[in-house]
Design an enzyme around this catalytic site. Sequence first.
Site, PDB file in Angstrom:
ATOM      1  N   ARG A 290       0.830  -1.214   0.000  1.00 51.69           N
ATOM      2  CA  ARG A 290       0.000   0.000   0.000  1.00 51.69           C
ATOM      3  C   ARG A 290       0.855   1.252   0.000  1.00 51.69           C
ATOM      4  O   ARG A 290       0.505   2.261  -0.557  1.00 51.69           O
ATOM      5  CB  ARG A 290      -0.893   0.003   1.241  1.00 51.69           C
ATOM      6  CG  ARG A 290      -2.263  -0.611   0.973  1.00 51.69           C
ATOM      7  CD  ARG A 290      -3.173  -0.309   2.114  1.00 51.69           C
ATOM      8  NE  ARG A 290      -2.571  -0.822   3.338  1.00 51.69           N
ATOM      9  CZ  ARG A 290      -3.253  -1.366   4.336  1.00 51.69           C
ATOM     10  NH1 ARG A 290      -4.550  -1.455   4.256  1.00 51.69           N
ATOM     11  NH2 ARG A 290      -2.651  -1.794   5.425  1.00 51.69           N
TER      12      ARG A 290
ATOM     13  N   LYS B  93      -0.579 -16.727  10.449  1.00 47.57           N
ATOM     14  CA  LYS B  93      -1.098 -17.859  11.251  1.00 47.57           C
ATOM     15  C   LYS B  93      -2.610 -17.974  11.185  1.00 47.57           C
ATOM     16  O   LYS B  93      -3.165 -19.072  11.189  1.00 47.57           O
ATOM     17  CB  LYS B  93      -0.639 -17.768  12.708  1.00 47.57           C
ATOM     18  CG  LYS B  93      -0.983 -16.454  13.398  1.00 47.57           C
ATOM     19  CD  LYS B  93       0.250 -15.641  13.646  1.00 47.57           C
ATOM     20  CE  LYS B  93      -0.078 -14.185  13.881  1.00 47.57           C
ATOM     21  NZ  LYS B  93       1.071 -13.347  14.068  1.00 47.57           N
TER      22      LYS B  93
ATOM     23  N   GLU C 265       6.533 -21.452   7.995  1.00 44.07           N
ATOM     24  CA  GLU C 265       7.376 -21.497   9.203  1.00 44.07           C
ATOM     25  C   GLU C 265       7.214 -20.240  10.061  1.00 44.07           C
ATOM     26  O   GLU C 265       7.167 -20.303  11.295  1.00 44.07           O
ATOM     27  CB  GLU C 265       8.849 -21.659   8.800  1.00 44.07           C
ATOM     28  CG  GLU C 265       9.833 -21.653   9.944  1.00 44.07           C
ATOM     29  CD  GLU C 265       9.638 -22.828  10.893  1.00 44.07           C
ATOM     30  OE1 GLU C 265       9.928 -23.959  10.492  1.00 44.07           O
ATOM     31  OE2 GLU C 265       9.182 -22.610  12.047  1.00 44.07           O
TER      32      GLU C 265
ATOM     33  N   LYS D  49      -1.720 -20.119  16.557  1.00 45.66           N
ATOM     34  CA  LYS D  49      -0.419 -20.798  16.463  1.00 45.66           C
ATOM     35  C   LYS D  49      -0.498 -22.222  17.004  1.00 45.66           C
ATOM     36  O   LYS D  49       0.084 -23.157  16.429  1.00 45.66           O
ATOM     37  CB  LYS D  49       0.641 -19.997  17.226  1.00 45.66           C
ATOM     38  CG  LYS D  49       0.925 -18.631  16.590  1.00 45.66           C
ATOM     39  CD  LYS D  49       1.693 -17.746  17.553  1.00 45.66           C
ATOM     40  CE  LYS D  49       1.979 -16.376  16.958  1.00 45.66           C
ATOM     41  NZ  LYS D  49       2.416 -15.408  17.978  1.00 45.66           N
TER      42      LYS D  49
ATOM     43  N   GLY E  65       8.894  -9.689  15.249  1.00 45.41           N
ATOM     44  CA  GLY E  65       9.874  -8.655  14.914  1.00 45.41           C
ATOM     45  C   GLY E  65      10.402  -8.869  13.495  1.00 45.41           C
ATOM     46  O   GLY E  65      10.298  -9.973  12.942  1.00 45.41           O
TER      47      GLY E  65
HETATM   48  N1  HSE Z   1       1.441 -10.566  18.199  1.00 50.54           N
HETATM   49  C1  HSE Z   1       2.332 -11.662  18.145  1.00 50.54           C
HETATM   50  C2  HSE Z   1       3.065 -11.762  19.477  1.00 50.54           C
HETATM   51  C3  HSE Z   1       3.285 -11.447  17.009  1.00 50.54           C
HETATM   52  O1  HSE Z   1       2.949 -10.862  20.316  1.00 50.54           O
HETATM   53  O2  HSE Z   1       3.734 -12.743  19.699  1.00 50.54           O
HETATM   54  C4  HSE Z   1       3.807 -12.682  16.390  1.00 50.54           C
HETATM   55  O3  HSE Z   1       2.833 -13.531  15.919  1.00 50.54           O
END
Ligand code: HSE
Length: 422
Positions: free
Chosen positions: A42, A100, A124, A202, A299
């Site tokens: 964007r 995820k 991954e 996750k 990150g």
């Molecule tokens: N919001 C997620 C965390 C970022 O705080 O772990 C990674 O999926």
Amino acid sequence: MRIGICGLGTVGSGLFNLLESNRAEIERKVGRDIILSQVGCRRDHPDCDLSSTNVTRDIFEVANNPDVDVLVELIGGTDVAKDLVMQAISNGKHIVTANKALIALHGDEVFSAAEQAGVSVHYEAAVAGGIPIVKSIREGLAGNTIEWVAGIINGTTNFILTEMSREGSNRSFDDVLSEAQALGYAEADPTFDVEGIDAAHKLTILAAIAFGVPLNFSAMYTEGISAISADDIKFADELGYCIKHLGIARQSGDGLELRVHPTLVEKDQMLAQVNGVMNAVMVGSDAAGSTMYYGAGAGAGPTASSVMADIIDIARGGKLPDLGFVSLAPTGILAIEKIRCSYYLRLGVVDQAGVMANVSTILSRHRVSIEALIQKDARRGDAQIVILTDEVLESEMLDAISEIESNEAVTSKVSMIRVSNL
Ligand code: HSE
């Protein structure tokens, strides 16, 4: 191999820069040139020099670009991301994604479209950022029968709980959350972090690759950290525990437990040492025993590292079953009321004779045996009782709690936190 990146936020910019800095080393590993054909975003990212990159504002242009072999989906969300990925698959492109929610909610559909198109889907980076946990379970532990997986898989909640437990920390919840957001950890909607939904996405993926069961997000028991108080953290500490937000998938005799919730973990356990925004996943398996994987769960650099590993896998030409099992076995998921564990309870009571006896009578009527009990802070006529129970069926625990709450000497809702039984 020609790649197209869709999304140039934290992860996309991290990937762009990783490709710039490590291109020669990566090409030496795979023996092929890796060409960035197009970026769909964007807006440009201030950390990326896009002067010699083909940039489009229309991400679907990347999905339709004949010069793209691999589409890297880093836009997040589920609706547009799913359309984008399905479009790219129908055009014969391999997919790498860090999404995820997309895999947990729509993975079956995406994998089956990919199978028919003869392309592969790699994810991954969707679990625990820079920790190569998908490859560790699916490939490294492939020879084992997995018994359980337990992890701190949301950095934002771990950061908040760690800050709340630091002695003398007077930081507000909002202040701590803002710092996690500034570090690029929190989801666009941080309730996904705080209420456990991100961890549940996750764990859905981890459970599927560990146990070869279909992706089962809707069967997951999900509880966040918003009800955890400073008192709970302090009393747990006195009892020898810290409070961690865990995702647990465990094969018990009665079915597969799939649960995400705050958990009391004994202070000398390895998971108790995982602090701040860091993630860790422990896996219990029959041959390797317990193994633990620790690192940054989000990150730019860490997540880009996992995305790049998937791109490298495709460049090397290997093809694995998406979830690591050629056939999935639908397994009964155990309802949360049917699990057995120990519980931490905290309740406010009127400070008068006989109250403790009443509470323990109710517990014993429901076959809940007490392991430890402390009474705290008698003030203004009220006291707090903190109880640690022995293992008991959750439905018995819940029945006992509703009976305790209806007792007139009890002045608060009961705060109940499960205790780790791994
Ligand atoms: N919001 C997620 C965390 C970022 O705080 O772990 C990674 O999926």
